[in-house]
Design an enzyme around this catalytic site. Structure first.
Site, mmCIF file in Angstrom:
data_model
loop_
_atom_site.group_PDB
_atom_site.id
_atom_site.type_symbol
_atom_site.label_atom_id
_atom_site.label_comp_id
_atom_site.label_asym_id
_atom_site.label_seq_id
_atom_site.Cartn_x
_atom_site.Cartn_y
_atom_site.Cartn_z
ATOM 1 N N SER A 22 47.421 92.051 162.131
ATOM 2 C CA SER A 22 48.409 91.621 161.143
ATOM 3 C C SER A 22 49.116 90.370 161.645
ATOM 4 O O SER A 22 48.958 89.985 162.804
ATOM 5 C CB SER A 22 49.444 92.730 160.921
ATOM 6 N N CYS A 23 49.918 89.772 160.785
ATOM 7 C CA CYS A 23 50.668 88.579 161.205
ATOM 8 C C CYS A 23 51.642 88.942 162.319
ATOM 9 O O CYS A 23 51.806 88.180 163.273
ATOM 10 C CB CYS A 23 51.395 87.951 160.025
ATOM 11 N N THR A 24 52.239 90.119 162.253
ATOM 12 C CA THR A 24 53.169 90.552 163.304
ATOM 13 C C THR A 24 52.429 90.796 164.605
ATOM 14 O O THR A 24 52.892 90.408 165.681
ATOM 15 C CB THR A 24 53.919 91.825 162.866
ATOM 16 N N GLY A 36 57.596 98.287 166.097
ATOM 17 C CA GLY A 36 57.283 99.392 165.203
ATOM 18 C C GLY A 36 56.297 99.006 164.118
ATOM 19 O O GLY A 36 55.503 99.834 163.676
ATOM 20 N N ASN A 140 54.379 84.070 158.261
ATOM 21 C CA ASN A 140 53.542 85.255 158.065
ATOM 22 C C ASN A 140 52.182 84.942 157.465
ATOM 23 O O ASN A 140 51.193 85.579 157.801
ATOM 24 C CB ASN A 140 54.225 86.241 157.104
#
Length: 159
Positions: A22-24, A36, A140
């Site tokens: 994911s982008c995170t 998280g 993002n």
């Protein structure tokens, strides 16, 4: 699951389905840590599970987030030394994937930024030589999309 600059070299062309996380995860895994929203980092770098924590939150733009990474350091380090190490890392294989700034910035400064994340040297703080809070900005969509393209190019090179 692959993150450019972290474990992309483990890709082989026998894999039929891959994920660019994911982008995170792309923001965090490169520094590297877990939050998280990015438990997938533990799949990319299993030896770091439970050792660091961080949190990402959206800011008043449709596509930019900021990451607050809180670290308890095993070995003491001054904040200026951390900044020097980050600058050195960005001159190696992560050049162009990660960024660094000492400018006074806000979220809109990172619209269409191609980096997976940019270390904001002025926003972080060392509470002491063992406990630091580091701040990273990332787009993002745009930064993440660049990493997906990088991964596809890398995969094509293995064909």
């Amino acid at each position: 699951m692959f993150v450019m600059g972290v474990n992309h070299e483990k890709y082989n062309n026998s894999l039929k389905i891959v994920s660019s996380a994911s982008c995170t995860t792309n923001c965090l895994a490169l520094w590297p840590s877990i939050d998280g929203a990015a438990k997938a980092v533990g799949k990319v770098i299993p030896e770091l599970n439970g050792k660091l924590t961080g949190m990402a939150f959206h800011v008043p733009t449709p596509n930019v987030s900021v990451m607050d990474l809180t670290c308890h350091l095993e070995k003491a380090a001054k904040y200026d030394d951390i900044k020097k190490v980050v600058k050195q890392v960005l001159q190696g294989p992560l050049k162009g994937i990660l960024g660094y700034t000492e400018d006074q910035v806000i979220s809109c400064n990172f619209n269409r930024d191609t980096h997976s994340s940019t270390f904001d040297a002025g926003a972080g703080i060392a509470l002491n030589d063992h406990f630091v809070k580091l701040i990273f900005w990332y787009d993002n969509e745009f930064g993440y999309s660049n990493r997906v393209v990088d991964l596809m190019v890398h995969m094509a090179s293995k064909e």
